[in-house]
Enzyme design. Structure first.
Site, PDB file in Angstrom:
ATOM      1  N   HIS A 144       0.796  -1.280   0.145  1.00 34.28           N
ATOM      2  CA  HIS A 144      -0.104   0.182   0.139  1.00 34.28           C
ATOM      3  C   HIS A 144       0.942   1.249   0.131  1.00 34.28           C
ATOM      4  O   HIS A 144       2.069   1.338   0.413  1.00 34.28           O
ATOM      5  CB  HIS A 144      -1.023  -0.190   1.073  1.00 34.28           C
ATOM      6  CG  HIS A 144      -0.295  -0.093   2.550  1.00 34.28           C
ATOM      7  ND1 HIS A 144       0.364  -1.269   3.115  1.00 34.28           N
ATOM      8  CD2 HIS A 144      -0.147   0.993   3.521  1.00 34.28           C
ATOM      9  CE1 HIS A 144       0.904  -1.123   4.072  1.00 34.28           C
ATOM     10  NE2 HIS A 144       0.506   0.205   4.449  1.00 34.28           N
ATOM     11  N   VAL A 145       0.302   2.373  -0.621  1.00 35.33           N
ATOM     12  CA  VAL A 145       1.295   3.440  -0.754  1.00 35.33           C
ATOM     13  C   VAL A 145       0.239   4.618   0.121  1.00 35.33           C
ATOM     14  O   VAL A 145      -0.950   4.815  -0.126  1.00 35.33           O
ATOM     15  CB  VAL A 145       1.272   3.847  -2.144  1.00 35.33           C
ATOM     16  CG1 VAL A 145       1.871   5.115  -2.341  1.00 35.33           C
ATOM     17  CG2 VAL A 145       2.139   2.855  -2.940  1.00 35.33           C
TER      18      VAL A 145
END
Length: 164
Positions: A104-105
């Site tokens: 995830h970013v």
């Protein structure tokens, strides 16, 4: 399970800000639970990738560059369109060690000193893209320094193994 429920639209489907449905290079952009969405000073969004095989920064190779570039460009466009915040006012990064192992970013307002946005934990997405473009296996070979809190289980494991 929380991540998979979002990706499968079993939970929080109404909170999705943007989605690229491509199974390999797509992602969902959602508000982080830490953000109350009432003001932009502490804007905090998370891009969750659809691909379930990529767990962390360590798994990334040059093969993932299209995915990472999609997150960077489409994520910035979605934030600008929805919230009026230009990409130049965003900090876009990955954590190492992550709090959960599904890539995830993080997208945060540049003015917001978000937890975990410091140099010991955050790796800017633009730097990750550049590093992988130079060396496909950069994150499999690179020593990565990270901070741990005194109460974290991982620190205890390192101590037990005599590594700290």
């Amino acid at each position: 399970q929380w991540v998979y429920n979002i990706l499968e639209k079993k939970a929080e489907a109404d909170r999705i800000i943007y989605e690229n449905p491509d199974p390999c290079n797509g992602f969902v952009l959602v508000p982080d639970l830490k953000w109350n969405q009432n003001q932009l000073d502490d804007l905090y969004l998370i891009a969750l990738i659809h691909c379930r095989e990529v767990k962390s920064l360590r798994d990334l190779t040059a093969e993932h560059l299209p995915l990472l570039r999609n997150i960077l460009e489409e994520g910035k466009e979605a934030v600008a369109k929805r919230f009026g915040v230009p990409g130049s006012q965003l900090r876009i990064y990955l954590h190492y060690q992550p709090s959960y192992y599904h890539l995830h970013v993080h997208f945060t307002a540049l003015s917001y000193d978000a937890p975990g946005s410091s140099v010991e934990r955050a790796h800017l997405l633009t730097d990750v893209i550049d590093n992988l473009a130079l060396d496909s296996t950069y994150y499999q070979k690179r020593a990565l320094t990270f901070a741990l809190r005194a109460d974290e289980l991982l620190l205890k494991k390192f101590q037990e193994a005599g590594r700290v």
